[in-house]
Every structure is written in C-alpha cells, then in structure tokens.
Design a protein around this motif. Structure first.
Motif, PDB file in Angstrom:
ATOM      1  N   VAL A  88      27.797  25.431   9.979  1.00 30.89           N
ATOM      2  CA  VAL A  88      27.185  26.306  10.985  1.00 30.89           C
ATOM      3  C   VAL A  88      27.055  25.581  12.321  1.00 30.89           C
ATOM      4  O   VAL A  88      27.259  26.179  13.385  1.00 30.89           O
ATOM      5  CB  VAL A  88      25.806  26.789  10.492  1.00 30.89           C
ATOM      6  N   GLU A  89      26.729  24.307  12.276  1.00 33.32           N
ATOM      7  CA  GLU A  89      26.580  23.536  13.513  1.00 33.32           C
ATOM      8  C   GLU A  89      27.857  23.568  14.344  1.00 33.32           C
ATOM      9  O   GLU A  89      27.800  23.673  15.578  1.00 33.32           O
ATOM     10  CB  GLU A  89      26.193  22.096  13.188  1.00 33.32           C
ATOM     11  N   HIS A  90      28.999  23.483  13.692  1.00 29.13           N
ATOM     12  CA  HIS A  90      30.272  23.536  14.427  1.00 29.13           C
ATOM     13  C   HIS A  90      30.464  24.909  15.073  1.00 29.13           C
ATOM     14  O   HIS A  90      30.898  25.007  16.237  1.00 29.13           O
ATOM     15  CB  HIS A  90      31.437  23.241  13.481  1.00 29.13           C
ATOM     16  N   ALA A  91      30.130  25.967  14.343  1.00 25.80           N
ATOM     17  CA  ALA A  91      30.283  27.315  14.887  1.00 25.80           C
ATOM     18  C   ALA A  91      29.324  27.548  16.052  1.00 25.80           C
ATOM     19  O   ALA A  91      29.708  28.116  17.086  1.00 25.80           O
ATOM     20  CB  ALA A  91      30.039  28.349  13.785  1.00 25.80           C
ATOM     21  N   ILE A  92      28.086  27.109  15.895  1.00 29.69           N
ATOM     22  CA  ILE A  92      27.118  27.263  16.979  1.00 29.69           C
ATOM     23  C   ILE A  92      27.543  26.448  18.190  1.00 29.69           C
ATOM     24  O   ILE A  92      27.400  26.897  19.343  1.00 29.69           O
ATOM     25  CB  ILE A  92      25.713  26.858  16.489  1.00 29.69           C
ATOM     26  N   GLY A  93      28.094  25.266  17.947  1.00 32.09           N
ATOM     27  CA  GLY A  93      28.608  24.471  19.059  1.00 32.09           C
ATOM     28  C   GLY A  93      29.692  25.215  19.824  1.00 32.09           C
ATOM     29  O   GLY A  93      29.726  25.187  21.066  1.00 32.09           O
ATOM     30  N   ASN A  94      30.570  25.903  19.113  1.00 29.73           N
ATOM     31  CA  ASN A  94      31.616  26.693  19.776  1.00 29.73           C
ATOM     32  C   ASN A  94      31.009  27.803  20.635  1.00 29.73           C
ATOM     33  O   ASN A  94      31.474  28.063  21.758  1.00 29.73           O
ATOM     34  CB  ASN A  94      32.542  27.320  18.730  1.00 29.73           C
ATOM     35  N   LEU A  95      29.982  28.467  20.102  1.00 36.69           N
ATOM     36  CA  LEU A  95      29.339  29.547  20.853  1.00 36.69           C
ATOM     37  C   LEU A  95      28.644  29.008  22.100  1.00 36.69           C
ATOM     38  O   LEU A  95      28.696  29.629  23.171  1.00 36.69           O
ATOM     39  CB  LEU A  95      28.337  30.284  19.963  1.00 36.69           C
ATOM     40  N   ARG A  96      28.009  27.869  21.976  1.00 35.62           N
ATOM     41  CA  ARG A  96      27.344  27.272  23.146  1.00 35.62           C
ATOM     42  C   ARG A  96      28.354  26.884  24.213  1.00 35.62           C
ATOM     43  O   ARG A  96      28.188  27.204  25.399  1.00 35.62           O
ATOM     44  CB  ARG A  96      26.554  26.027  22.711  1.00 35.62           C
ATOM     45  N   ILE A  97      29.394  26.171  23.806  1.00 36.63           N
ATOM     46  CA  ILE A  97      30.392  25.678  24.765  1.00 36.63           C
ATOM     47  C   ILE A  97      31.063  26.833  25.503  1.00 36.63           C
ATOM     48  O   ILE A  97      31.369  26.743  26.703  1.00 36.63           O
ATOM     49  CB  ILE A  97      31.439  24.808  24.040  1.00 36.63           C
ATOM     50  N   SER A  98      31.282  27.925  24.783  1.00 33.86           N
ATOM     51  CA  SER A  98      31.952  29.077  25.397  1.00 33.86           C
ATOM     52  C   SER A  98      31.003  29.965  26.195  1.00 33.86           C
ATOM     53  O   SER A  98      31.420  30.964  26.778  1.00 33.86           O
ATOM     54  CB  SER A  98      32.639  29.918  24.306  1.00 33.86           C
ATOM     55  N   GLY A  99      29.712  29.611  26.223  1.00 32.11           N
ATOM     56  CA  GLY A  99      28.738  30.418  26.953  1.00 32.11           C
ATOM     57  C   GLY A  99      28.465  31.757  26.305  1.00 32.11           C
ATOM     58  O   GLY A  99      28.125  32.724  26.992  1.00 32.11           O
ATOM     59  N   SER A 100      28.568  31.801  24.986  1.00 30.50           N
ATOM     60  CA  SER A 100      28.469  33.078  24.273  1.00 30.50           C
ATOM     61  C   SER A 100      27.156  33.294  23.539  1.00 30.50           C
ATOM     62  O   SER A 100      27.012  34.296  22.815  1.00 30.50           O
ATOM     63  CB  SER A 100      29.619  33.179  23.250  1.00 30.50           C
ATOM     64  N   MET A 101      26.196  32.385  23.696  1.00 33.29           N
ATOM     65  CA  MET A 101      24.970  32.474  22.916  1.00 33.29           C
ATOM     66  C   MET A 101      23.969  33.447  23.543  1.00 33.29           C
ATOM     67  O   MET A 101      22.876  33.080  23.987  1.00 33.29           O
ATOM     68  CB  MET A 101      24.344  31.079  22.752  1.00 33.29           C
ATOM     69  N   SER A 102      24.356  34.707  23.579  1.00 35.14           N
ATOM     70  CA  SER A 102      23.449  35.763  24.024  1.00 35.14           C
ATOM     71  C   SER A 102      23.890  37.063  23.364  1.00 35.14           C
ATOM     72  O   SER A 102      25.089  37.254  23.110  1.00 35.14           O
ATOM     73  CB  SER A 102      23.457  35.923  25.546  1.00 35.14           C
ATOM     74  N   PRO A 103      22.951  37.955  23.075  1.00 36.41           N
ATOM     75  CA  PRO A 103      23.335  39.185  22.370  1.00 36.41           C
ATOM     76  C   PRO A 103      24.311  40.040  23.148  1.00 36.41           C
ATOM     77  O   PRO A 103      25.217  40.658  22.567  1.00 36.41           O
ATOM     78  CB  PRO A 103      21.997  39.896  22.138  1.00 36.41           C
TER      79      PRO A 103
END
Length: 217
Positions: free
Chosen positions: A45-60
């Motif tokens: 999960v940490e790798h997937a969350i890292g991808n979302l953070r880096i891509s600026g996608s961590m918002s609904p």
C-alpha cells in the motif's frame, strides 16, 4: 469473569512499544489506505500511496475524475488494482455526493450513522468502515481483522466462526471505549500477527505465551 484484554494489551505494548499507527498525512489518505490495504500487506500500500502523492492525486475530486486506467496503474502495487480502483472511485463519489468532499462535514456525522453510510458504499465492508472511523475520525470502534481472529482464537477467547460483530463486541465489553486505546491495541495486534503469531507461530518469542492455552495451533 472478565477477559484479561487489558493485561494482554500491556504485554504487547511492553514487548513491541508504541506503533504510531495509522501512517497517513490526512484523514482522506487514511480512507484511501483503508481501501488499498484490503487483501494485501501494508508495504504494498505504501508504494501505491506514494504514487498517488507524487502524481498529485491524493484528493477525492482528482481521483473521482481520473480515468480508470490511469488510477489502476497508480495503485497497481497494492494488488487487485482493478477492483480497488472501482472501490476508490465509489468512495470518492460518495464523498462528493454526500459531503461535497468536506472531511470536516463528514466528521460531524454520528458514529453509527456514518458507519451505516460507509457500509453502503461499494467495496466497503465492516473492517474497512471501522478503519476509517477509528483512524480517520478518532471514533472508539474496535477494528477486527484476520490477525485479531487468529490470535484471540488461539488464546481461547473466540470461536473460529465467530462473526465480526461478536469479536468486536468482546473488545467493547472488556475495554474502556477509548479511541486512542483501540488504535494502539489494533496496531499491536497487527504487529504481533505479522511478526510472531503468524499462520505458523513463533511461540518461543511470544509475549503472550504464558497466557496462551493453544500453543502451536
């Protein structure tokens, strides 16, 4: 006779120390992690969350509007990525439709009502809903997972076919209804289940060995 759940907690805490769980930068990230951790280890999960953070996608809003193929590739390290992409999209649609993406507004909802709403979202079961309630909103609900069932069955305190609600009620009945306590206890159970009380348990190093009547099950 009350079960010695507080004593068990103290033994685990003394052995492993504070776990500082759930690792996330925001309540919404907790929700994302709760979906992604289904049927996989947290390191994935940490790798997937890292991808979302880096891509600026961590918002609904961003996740809700993202095309499914892109989302699937971002969360691919978490496994079952096609199913989980649908579940994340459903969660984000719920947040938008019901709460206009306001985590603050969502946090004002009474626990029982919010739990019921979450359980109506595609792909969110009791464990995921309670992860969100406890770790994102600091609600005193105990999270029951595979490790909880395994460890406390071996301790002789629940049956292997006990329901989620029955095991959860055991904790609610024998512990103070305190979110910080439930947070730490669940985190310690996860640590213990990962490192010691595995499918093939390492009983020699178990801090609960003196209280366990089913060594080697």
């Amino acid at each position: 006779m009350p079960l010695p759940l507080p004593h068990t907690y103290n033994l685990l805490l003394e052995h492993y120390g504070h776990q500082h769980w759930w690792p996330a930068d925001s309540p919404f990230e907790v929700m994302v992690g709760a979906v992604l951790v289904q049927s996989t280890a947290w390191r994935n999960v940490e790798h997937a969350i890292g991808n979302l953070r880096i891509s600026g996608s961590m918002s609904p809003g961003v996740l809700r509007d993202m095309d499914m193929e892109t989302l699937e590739q971002l969360i691919r390290p978490s496994g079952f990525y096609r199913v989980k992409a649908r579940r994340l999209t459903a969660l984000c649609e719920f947040l938008g439709e019901r709460y206009s993406d306001s985590i603050v507004l969502m946090g004002e909802r009474p626990t029982s009502e919010l739990r019921s709403e979450l359980l109506d979202v595609y792909g969110i079961g009791e464990e995921t809903a309670d992860d969100i309630l406890l770790y994102a909103f600091n609600r005193p609900v105990f999270v029951v997972d595979t490790f909880t069932r395994r460890i406390f069955h071996r301790m002789g305190w629940c049956q292997p076919d006990a329901s989620y609600g029955e095991i959860q009620q055991m904790f609610h009945d024998h512990l103070p209804r305190d979110a910080a306590l439930f947070n730490e206890y669940h985190a310690l159970i996860v640590r213990h289940g990962n490192t010691t009380c595995r499918k093939s348990p390492d009983c020699d190093s178990c801090p609960l060995l003196s209280n366990c009547p089913r060594v080697g099950l």
